[in-house]
Design a protein around this motif. Structure first.
Motif, PDB file in Angstrom:
ATOM      1  N   LYS A   1       0.953  -1.112  -0.098  1.00 15.43           N
ATOM      2  CA  LYS A   1       0.025  -0.056  -0.098  1.00 15.43           C
ATOM      3  C   LYS A   1       0.905   1.354   0.032  1.00 15.43           C
ATOM      4  O   LYS A   1       0.460   2.125  -0.640  1.00 15.43           O
ATOM      5  CB  LYS A   1      -0.819   0.024   1.220  1.00 15.43           C
ATOM      6  CG  LYS A   1      -1.888   0.991   1.210  1.00 15.43           C
ATOM      7  CD  LYS A   1      -2.974   0.774   2.381  1.00 15.43           C
ATOM      8  CE  LYS A   1      -4.005   1.872   2.294  1.00 15.43           C
ATOM      9  NZ  LYS A   1      -5.120   2.069   3.377  1.00 15.43           N
ATOM     10  N   ASN A   2       2.224   1.136   0.700  1.00 15.11           N
ATOM     11  CA  ASN A   2       2.832   2.386   0.868  1.00 15.11           C
ATOM     12  C   ASN A   2       3.518   2.650  -0.509  1.00 15.11           C
ATOM     13  O   ASN A   2       3.760   3.616  -0.998  1.00 15.11           O
ATOM     14  CB  ASN A   2       3.899   1.987   1.831  1.00 15.11           C
ATOM     15  CG  ASN A   2       4.477   3.306   2.161  1.00 15.11           C
ATOM     16  OD1 ASN A   2       4.105   4.418   2.182  1.00 15.11           O
ATOM     17  ND2 ASN A   2       6.042   3.249   2.372  1.00 15.11           N
ATOM     18  N   LYS A   3       3.995   1.533  -1.298  1.00 17.01           N
ATOM     19  CA  LYS A   3       4.562   1.553  -2.366  1.00 17.01           C
ATOM     20  C   LYS A   3       3.534   2.158  -3.419  1.00 17.01           C
ATOM     21  O   LYS A   3       3.824   3.055  -4.382  1.00 17.01           O
ATOM     22  CB  LYS A   3       5.039  -0.003  -2.979  1.00 17.01           C
ATOM     23  CG  LYS A   3       6.306  -0.421  -2.559  1.00 17.01           C
ATOM     24  CD  LYS A   3       6.465  -1.779  -2.915  1.00 17.01           C
ATOM     25  CE  LYS A   3       7.497  -2.590  -2.186  1.00 17.01           C
ATOM     26  NZ  LYS A   3       7.827  -3.777  -2.841  1.00 17.01           N
ATOM     27  N   MET A   4       2.228   1.688  -3.357  1.00 13.12           N
ATOM     28  CA  MET A   4       1.277   2.230  -4.038  1.00 13.12           C
ATOM     29  C   MET A   4       0.920   3.833  -4.055  1.00 13.12           C
ATOM     30  O   MET A   4       1.062   4.392  -5.050  1.00 13.12           O
ATOM     31  CB  MET A   4       0.041   1.553  -4.086  1.00 13.12           C
ATOM     32  CG  MET A   4      -1.271   1.891  -4.979  1.00 13.12           C
ATOM     33  SD  MET A   4      -0.912   1.843  -6.674  1.00 13.12           S
ATOM     34  CE  MET A   4      -1.285   0.031  -7.133  1.00 13.12           C
TER      35      MET A   4
ATOM     36  N   GLU B   1       1.491   9.329  -6.026  1.00 15.34           N
ATOM     37  CA  GLU B   1       1.997  10.558  -5.891  1.00 15.34           C
ATOM     38  C   GLU B   1       3.126  11.104  -7.111  1.00 15.34           C
ATOM     39  O   GLU B   1       2.996  11.924  -7.623  1.00 15.34           O
ATOM     40  CB  GLU B   1       2.775  10.944  -4.432  1.00 15.34           C
ATOM     41  CG  GLU B   1       1.897  10.518  -3.300  1.00 15.34           C
ATOM     42  CD  GLU B   1       2.700  10.385  -1.855  1.00 15.34           C
ATOM     43  OE1 GLU B   1       3.879  10.510  -2.054  1.00 15.34           O
ATOM     44  OE2 GLU B   1       1.878  10.477  -0.864  1.00 15.34           O
ATOM     45  N   MET B   2       3.871  10.103  -7.391  1.00 18.08           N
ATOM     46  CA  MET B   2       4.850  10.316  -8.541  1.00 18.08           C
ATOM     47  C   MET B   2       4.096  10.718  -9.617  1.00 18.08           C
ATOM     48  O   MET B   2       4.196  11.611 -10.585  1.00 18.08           O
ATOM     49  CB  MET B   2       5.589   9.035  -8.603  1.00 18.08           C
ATOM     50  CG  MET B   2       6.818   9.561  -9.669  1.00 18.08           C
ATOM     51  SD  MET B   2       8.008   8.104  -9.752  1.00 18.08           S
ATOM     52  CE  MET B   2       7.029   6.662 -10.566  1.00 18.08           C
TER      53      MET B   2
ATOM     54  N   GLU C   1      -2.620  17.018 -13.144  1.00 13.57           N
ATOM     55  CA  GLU C   1      -4.017  16.788 -13.075  1.00 13.57           C
ATOM     56  C   GLU C   1      -4.543  18.349 -13.002  1.00 13.57           C
ATOM     57  O   GLU C   1      -4.033  19.139 -12.674  1.00 13.57           O
ATOM     58  CB  GLU C   1      -4.579  16.149 -11.613  1.00 13.57           C
ATOM     59  CG  GLU C   1      -3.825  16.457 -10.471  1.00 13.57           C
ATOM     60  CD  GLU C   1      -4.085  15.477  -9.407  1.00 13.57           C
ATOM     61  OE1 GLU C   1      -5.281  14.993  -9.422  1.00 13.57           O
ATOM     62  OE2 GLU C   1      -3.280  15.421  -8.588  1.00 13.57           O
ATOM     63  N   VAL C   2      -5.783  18.582 -13.687  1.00 16.23           N
ATOM     64  CA  VAL C   2      -6.261  19.890 -13.584  1.00 16.23           C
ATOM     65  C   VAL C   2      -7.556  19.836 -12.687  1.00 16.23           C
ATOM     66  O   VAL C   2      -8.633  19.112 -12.809  1.00 16.23           O
ATOM     67  CB  VAL C   2      -6.805  20.094 -14.880  1.00 16.23           C
ATOM     68  CG1 VAL C   2      -7.603  21.503 -15.045  1.00 16.23           C
ATOM     69  CG2 VAL C   2      -5.449  20.440 -15.831  1.00 16.23           C
TER      70      VAL C   2
ATOM     71  N   VAL D   1      -5.665  11.841 -13.882  1.00 17.16           N
ATOM     72  CA  VAL D   1      -4.295  11.716 -13.880  1.00 17.16           C
ATOM     73  C   VAL D   1      -3.980  11.206 -15.333  1.00 17.16           C
ATOM     74  O   VAL D   1      -3.619   9.880 -15.404  1.00 17.16           O
ATOM     75  CB  VAL D   1      -3.566  11.245 -12.566  1.00 17.16           C
ATOM     76  CG1 VAL D   1      -2.364  11.161 -12.697  1.00 17.16           C
ATOM     77  CG2 VAL D   1      -4.049  11.801 -11.421  1.00 17.16           C
ATOM     78  N   GLY D   2      -3.638  11.738 -16.208  1.00 14.74           N
ATOM     79  CA  GLY D   2      -3.242  11.295 -17.661  1.00 14.74           C
ATOM     80  C   GLY D   2      -4.091  10.380 -18.539  1.00 14.74           C
ATOM     81  O   GLY D   2      -3.429   9.810 -19.247  1.00 14.74           O
TER      82      GLY D   2
END
Length: 166
Positions: free
Chosen positions: A18-21, A26-27, A34-35, A55-56
């Protein structure tokens, strides 16, 4: 290793994933961008000129990946929940309606939006008074009904009869 230690190991691994995700999220937000306008994500054109959401997510008709049926259904279900919440908070009588009339009101509000729905004062007053045939007539006596045609006829019939049209 006992069952509790195994549980702790699995929980720890899940927390690490979960921390990796979270770091990945965030990255990607930082890199993709994001707008957000007035606290809401909005569609925008990315630097390459493609329509993008979130996001993209390239949803451009020319080469974008769009949205899957499941994603569209998720958005629709979220919108329905929002409309129900709006109707229930603004119109105390909404929760007392039968399911068919609730669905008709949800559909109308979904189409019009809360602000335009408020303009149907006579129809809403008739709904509150449980004068459903009158409410049906008032909804049909509008610019909206002329614009949406068969949709208005079906919804007005549902309000008048308390039965699904199809």
């Amino acid at each position: 290793m006992d069952l509790f230690q195994a549980y702790l190991l699995i929980s720890s691994a899940a927390a690490m994933e979960k921390n990796k995700m979270k770091k990945l999220l965030e990255m990607l937000k930082r890199h993709e961008g994001e707008v957000v306008t007035n606290g809401r994500h909005v569609a925008y054109k990315c630097p390459s000129g493609y329509w993008t959401v979130g996001v993209g997510r390239n949803v451009d008709p020319n080469g974008g990946i769009g949205l899957s049926d499941e994603e569209v259904d998720m958005l629709l279900e979220n919108d329905i929940a929002r409309v129900i919440k709006e109707l229930a908070s603004e119109y105390p009588w909404f929760n007392d309606l039968d399911d068919v009339r609730k669905d008709a009101m949800i559909d109308i509000s979904f189409n019009l939006g809360a602000t335009r729905l408020r303009g149907f004062r006579r129809a809403l007053a008739a709904m509150e008074a449980a004068k459903y045939k009158e409410a049906s007539t008032e909804f049909l006596d509008s610019k909206w009904a002329k614009q949406v045609g068969g949709r208005a006829l079906e919804l007005a019939d549902m309000i008048a009869s308390g039965e699904y049209a199809l």
